[in-house]
Design a protein around this motif. Structure first.
Motif, short mmCIF file in Angstrom:
data_model
loop_
_atom_site.label_atom_id
_atom_site.label_comp_id
_atom_site.label_asym_id
_atom_site.label_seq_id
_atom_site.Cartn_x
_atom_site.Cartn_y
_atom_site.Cartn_z
N ILE A 184 44.67 51.54 -8.04
CA ILE A 184 45.41 52.75 -8.14
C ILE A 184 45.92 53.03 -9.67
N GLY A 185 46.51 52.01 -10.44
CA GLY A 185 46.77 51.89 -11.77
C GLY A 185 45.65 52.38 -12.67
N GLU A 186 44.31 52.19 -12.38
CA GLU A 186 43.32 52.32 -13.30
C GLU A 186 42.73 53.77 -13.00
N HIS A 187 43.06 54.44 -11.97
CA HIS A 187 42.72 55.81 -11.87
C HIS A 187 43.92 56.58 -12.17
N PHE A 188 45.09 56.27 -11.97
CA PHE A 188 46.16 57.00 -11.96
C PHE A 188 47.09 56.11 -12.78
N SER A 189 47.30 56.09 -14.17
CA SER A 189 47.98 55.11 -14.97
C SER A 189 49.45 55.76 -14.95
N PRO A 190 50.51 54.77 -14.68
CA PRO A 190 51.90 55.19 -14.77
C PRO A 190 52.47 55.88 -16.11
N THR A 191 51.42 55.38 -17.06
CA THR A 191 51.89 56.06 -18.65
C THR A 191 51.36 57.46 -18.82
N ASP A 192 50.38 57.74 -17.88
CA ASP A 192 49.92 59.22 -18.05
C ASP A 192 50.73 60.36 -17.34
N ASP A 193 51.13 61.06 -18.37
CA ASP A 193 52.25 62.40 -17.93
C ASP A 193 51.65 63.15 -16.85
N ARG A 194 50.31 63.26 -16.65
CA ARG A 194 49.78 64.01 -15.86
C ARG A 194 50.34 63.55 -14.40
N TRP A 195 50.62 62.25 -14.11
CA TRP A 195 51.06 61.73 -12.83
C TRP A 195 52.67 61.61 -12.57
N LYS A 196 53.33 62.14 -13.62
CA LYS A 196 54.88 62.04 -13.71
C LYS A 196 55.36 62.85 -12.28
N ASP A 197 55.82 62.22 -11.75
CA ASP A 197 56.45 63.19 -10.40
C ASP A 197 55.48 63.69 -9.45
N ALA A 198 54.31 63.14 -9.70
CA ALA A 198 53.06 64.02 -9.04
C ALA A 198 53.21 63.87 -7.38
N ALA A 199 52.59 64.55 -6.72
CA ALA A 199 52.44 64.38 -5.19
C ALA A 199 51.42 63.21 -4.94
N SER A 200 51.61 62.14 -4.24
CA SER A 200 50.61 61.19 -3.84
C SER A 200 49.45 61.60 -3.19
N THR A 201 49.81 62.81 -2.68
CA THR A 201 48.49 63.24 -1.81
C THR A 201 47.40 63.60 -2.95
N LEU A 202 47.79 63.89 -3.94
CA LEU A 202 46.73 64.28 -5.28
C LEU A 202 45.84 62.83 -5.46
N PHE A 203 46.36 61.68 -5.35
CA PHE A 203 45.63 60.29 -5.62
C PHE A 203 44.54 60.21 -4.34
N ILE A 204 45.09 60.70 -3.22
CA ILE A 204 44.11 60.40 -1.90
C ILE A 204 43.20 61.39 -2.08
N GLU A 205 43.49 62.75 -2.44
CA GLU A 205 42.42 63.82 -2.44
C GLU A 205 41.37 63.39 -3.43
N HIS A 206 41.71 62.88 -4.68
CA HIS A 206 40.95 62.44 -5.77
C HIS A 206 39.95 61.14 -5.21
N ILE A 207 40.48 60.14 -4.57
CA ILE A 207 39.59 59.05 -3.71
C ILE A 207 38.63 59.78 -2.90
N LEU A 208 39.14 60.59 -2.12
CA LEU A 208 38.36 61.38 -1.22
C LEU A 208 36.98 62.01 -1.77
N ARG A 209 37.07 62.33 -3.09
CA ARG A 209 36.18 63.04 -3.79
C ARG A 209 35.11 61.96 -4.02
N LEU A 210 35.84 60.75 -4.50
CA LEU A 210 34.84 59.49 -5.01
C LEU A 210 34.24 59.25 -3.63
N TYR A 211 34.63 59.21 -2.76
CA TYR A 211 34.17 58.87 -1.21
C TYR A 211 32.86 59.70 -1.11
#
Ligand SMILES: [Zn+2]
Length: 165
Positions: A64-91
């Motif tokens: 998860i750190g490689e895909h959604f870096s904790p230093t990237d402002d895009r993910w500040k306070d992000a809803a974690s559902t976005l991470f799953i949705e992104h991974i489902l696109r990889l699927y």
């Protein structure tokens, strides 16, 4: 998928808690009111973070750190559902099909049992898996360690995935 192989992926995540009133902890995209809040860059949903790592693990796509870096402002306070949705696109891209999810939440607070049904429903909505292939469990560490002292909340997930062979 006729010619397919079955693989599995494992995920673990933990975040620190802080006293907070009113507090809220988000688990499986479900906010639970309690006396604590989670210290995290995103919304701190340890259950979805463990699931994200398990899903990435099954398709050998890093963590998860490689895909959604904790230093990237895009993910500040992000809803974690976005991470799953992104991974489902990889699927989709890899023709991978999620088969089941088994998730364990480990904490003393909040109490998870009254929230398991809504958590499963959320996981079903987010992943499109039927409810009968999703399991949410809860346990404590018998008041031992950082989880037992209510200093943190943790989750483990395992998934099974079908891939084209
Ligand atoms: Zn996390």
């Amino acid at each position: 998928m006729n010619d397919s192989i079955t693989v599995s992926g494992l995920g673990f995540d933990a975040h620190a808690l802080k006293k907070s009133s009113p507090g809220s902890i988000i688990l499986c995209a479900h906010p639970i009111a309690c006396e604590y809040g989670v210290i995290a860059h995103s919304d701190g949903d340890v259950a979805l973070h463990a699931l994200a790592d398990a899903m990435l693990g099954a398709i050998a796509a890093g963590d998860i750190g490689e895909h959604f870096s904790p230093t990237d402002d895009r993910w500040k306070d992000a809803a974690s559902t976005l991470f799953i949705e992104h991974i489902l696109r990889l699927y989709e891209f890899k023709n991978a099909a999620l088969v089941n999810i088994d998730l364990t939440i480990i904490c003393e607070e909040p109490k998870i049992s009254p929230h398991k049904t809504v958590m499963k429903k959320n996981l079903s909505r987010i992943t499109q898996l039927p409810l009968e292939r999703i399991n949410v469990k809860a346990t404590t560490t018998e008041q031992l360690g950082f989880l037992g002292r209510k200093e943190g909340v943790a989750a483990q997930a395992i998934v099974t995935v079908k891939l084209p062979s």
